[in-house]
Design an enzyme around this catalytic site. Structure first.
Site, PDB file in Angstrom:
ATOM      1  N   GLU A 126       0.849  -1.191   0.000  1.00 51.75           N
ATOM      2  CA  GLU A 126       0.000   0.000   0.000  1.00 51.75           C
ATOM      3  C   GLU A 126       0.883   1.238   0.000  1.00 51.75           C
ATOM      4  O   GLU A 126       1.992   1.244   0.551  1.00 51.75           O
ATOM      5  CB  GLU A 126      -0.913   0.019   1.239  1.00 51.75           C
ATOM      6  N   ASN A 131      -6.724   1.762   2.753  1.00 49.72           N
ATOM      7  CA  ASN A 131      -7.430   3.034   2.883  1.00 49.72           C
ATOM      8  C   ASN A 131      -6.994   4.026   1.815  1.00 49.72           C
ATOM      9  O   ASN A 131      -7.788   4.863   1.371  1.00 49.72           O
ATOM     10  CB  ASN A 131      -7.174   3.628   4.270  1.00 49.72           C
ATOM     11  N   GLU A 161     -12.670  -1.731   2.610  1.00 49.49           N
ATOM     12  CA  GLU A 161     -13.273  -1.449   3.928  1.00 49.49           C
ATOM     13  C   GLU A 161     -14.379  -0.396   3.852  1.00 49.49           C
ATOM     14  O   GLU A 161     -14.430   0.542   4.651  1.00 49.49           O
ATOM     15  CB  GLU A 161     -12.192  -1.026   4.923  1.00 49.49           C
ATOM     16  N   TYR A 163      -6.852  -7.681  12.448  1.00 51.50           N
ATOM     17  CA  TYR A 163      -5.557  -7.450  13.085  1.00 51.50           C
ATOM     18  C   TYR A 163      -5.680  -7.787  14.561  1.00 51.50           C
ATOM     19  O   TYR A 163      -6.740  -7.590  15.173  1.00 51.50           O
ATOM     20  CB  TYR A 163      -5.125  -5.990  12.905  1.00 51.50           C
ATOM     21  N   GLU A 218      -6.450  -8.782   4.254  1.00 51.59           N
ATOM     22  CA  GLU A 218      -5.614  -8.079   5.228  1.00 51.59           C
ATOM     23  C   GLU A 218      -5.645  -8.870   6.527  1.00 51.59           C
ATOM     24  O   GLU A 218      -6.715  -9.089   7.088  1.00 51.59           O
ATOM     25  CB  GLU A 218      -6.088  -6.646   5.491  1.00 51.59           C
ATOM     26  N   GLN A 272       1.602  -5.627   5.993  1.00 51.21           N
ATOM     27  CA  GLN A 272       1.972  -5.405   4.604  1.00 51.21           C
ATOM     28  C   GLN A 272       3.313  -6.084   4.342  1.00 51.21           C
ATOM     29  O   GLN A 272       3.846  -6.761   5.231  1.00 51.21           O
ATOM     30  CB  GLN A 272       2.028  -3.907   4.333  1.00 51.21           C
TER      31      GLN A 272
END
Length: 511
Positions: free
Chosen positions: A27, A72, A173, A244, A292, A354
């Site tokens: 990202e 995002n 998201e 997460y 993710e 990531q």
């Protein structure tokens, strides 16, 4: 001492190991792109400005697919800003991470990097500030051979052959109020349906991922998936999950059992998707893209926390959530990989978030070295060894009571069986901080003749559960030989050290 018995039956398998579960994520966030994978002028940069040391580690890690460019970030991103002559691209403010995006790295640079890394690209489109038009135009630009305005623009920008991107994420998201262009489930479901249709009109061979819930704790979880798929079921191929995990207030037992939470999340989404399919009387199955996942320590007040970075003003590629991962974190990551493999009959794509610097298994420094974090090792070993069919282990283990997940097995197991090579791979974690685990594996329909590989990640000599790899000590924590694995036909015995994750491969024949 913890004890566990594991039963592996040759006839109880779940299908082929999906190679796409060994995915990662790049990202435009922090230093993942700039000084991560891309740093012109670095001593080890190639002619395209790509860091060859990071490329080598990416290949060693065994990454199969990489999601790009967000995250995002993508919900405010104009893809056109990242194509064409680099010196003519506009700098933009990225509201997601409060940084300045130079656009020196864009789609063409990413595709060059992906080719050199040997990974499949997974492209995300902006359904936050943009919509159906931008989505179908990006597919045309990337995948159409030529003879149209946008495909000819790609050719003029230096890519004669189409990129042939097969995997596409329909936004990111969109259930989250923090997301630029956040939408209700009804709004997003209709938009995802129409975007998917328009994109497949351009290239009917692509596969698309609808946004699921950003985490299991979202107040709209379940309802979101049901509503979105109620609209888009016939037009999408996957629904996403994001999660997460971190250790809270010294509750190590719950943290080490986080894989149980991942199991629950996966199984709940499968149930919801299948309920929608059943109501539609559809034979189609919506599979899952866990695009993710990771350990992420959300520490407000730290110098690289997102909020504190924003307070420092608009900067280009600042340090952002550059967590240093410990032995404990690596064992938890190993159990996440175990969970993904066990659910590989429905989780067909997964991306650890990531790849570099930002909560990443690989770290790098500007004009400096790149190195493996502790979490690099379970990923690399499973990616290398998990082949053939997914086995369905039955585990009878001593258990531990946790505040977040109730009773959890102290020994966590996943595995694969490759009939072609005659290899059985087992991936085992011991969640006990203090005691070793005696494990007996009972093979049904298989006999083992020898141990072909046995390594374990655990607390290094003289270290503790917080031991980590740093720029100054890059190999403090790594996989080491697991001694004492005993094979006796249909029985395998081994001892796992306290707080450990192990990979064991056996030469086997059908009984």
């Amino acid at each position: 001492m913890t004890r566990a018995r594991v039963v592996i039956d040759r006839d109880f398998t779940l299908g082929e190991v999906p190679r796409r579960i060994f995915g990662s994520f790049v990202e435009h966030m922090g230093r993942c792109v700039y000084t991560g994978i891309f740093e012109p002028g670095h001593p080890e940069a190639d002619e395209d400005g790509l860091r060859t040391d990071v490329l080598e580690l990416t290949r060693e890690m065994g990454v199969s697919v990489v999601r790009y460019p967000g995250g995002n970030f993508v919900s405010g991103y104009n893809w056109e800003d990242g194509v064409g002559p680099a010196d003519q691209r506009p700098a933009r403010l990225d509201g997601a991470w409060h940084t300045v995006e130079s656009n020196a790295f864009g789609l063409h640079e990413f595709m060059t990097w992906a080719r050199k890394a040997g990974v499949e690209p997974m492209e995300a489109i902006n359904l936050g500030t943009r919509g159906v038009d931008a989505a179908r135009e990006l597919v045309e630009y990337a995948n159409h051979p030529g003879g149209s305005a946008l495909s000819d623009r790609r050719i003029a920008n230096g890519a004669k052959d189409p990129f042939g991107i097969k995997l596409w994420c329909l936004g990111n998201e969109m259930d989250g109020p923090w997301q630029i262009g956040h939408k209700t489930a009804e709004e997003y479901g209709r938009l995802a349906q129409e975007a998917a249709k328009a994109m497949k009109f351009v290239d009917p061979t692509i596969e698309v991922v609808a946004c699921g819930s950003s985490n299991l704790q979202m107040p709209t979880f379940g309802h979101w998936e049901h509503t979105v798929l109620g609209h888009a079921y016939d037009d999408v191929d996957y629904v996403s999950l994001h999660a997460y995990y971190e250790e809270h207030d010294g509750d190590h037992a719950s943290f080490l059992a986080s894989g149980v939470g991942m199991d629950t999340f996966i199984e709940s989404v499968i149930a919801t998707a299948d309920a929608v399919g059943a109501a539609r009387k559809s034979r189609k199955k919506i599979n899952l893209s866990f695009d993710e996942w990771n350990v992420w320590y959300t520490r407000p007040g730290s110098e690289d926390a997102p909020g504190d970075v924003a307070d420092a003003g608009w900067r280009h590629a600042p340090r952002l959530i550059e967590d240093a991962y410990s032995v404990t974190d690596a064992v938890v990551v190993g159990t996440f990989l175990n969970s993904l493999l066990r659910h590989g009959d429905r989780v067909k794509i997964a991306n650890q978030a990531q790849l570099v610097n930002v909560i990443a298994p690989i770290r790098s420094e500007e004009n400096g070295p790149a190195w493996r974090q502790t979490s690099f090792w379970p990923f690399a070993r499973m990616s290398a060894l998990a082949k053939g069919e997914i086995v369905a282990p039955r585990v009878i283990s001593d258990r531990v009571d946790t505040a977040q997940y109730g009773d959890a097995d102290l020994v966590d197991v996943a595995g694969s069986y490759d009939a072609e090579s005659g290899r059985l791979a087992l991936f085992l974690a011991n969640r006990d901080l203090d005691g070793s685990a005696e494990v007996e594996v009972d093979l049904r329909g298989l006999t083992a003749s020898s141990v072909t590989f046995a390594e374990v990640l655990t607390v290094p000599e003289g270290g503790d559960r917080n031991s980590a790899n740093t720029e100054q000590d890059q190999d403090r924590v790594r996989m080491v030989a697991l001694d004492g694995v005993a094979v006796d036909g249909g029985t395998v015995r081994l001892t796992l050290p306290a707080l450990s994750w192990a990979a064991v491969e056996l030469a086997v024949a059908t009984a």
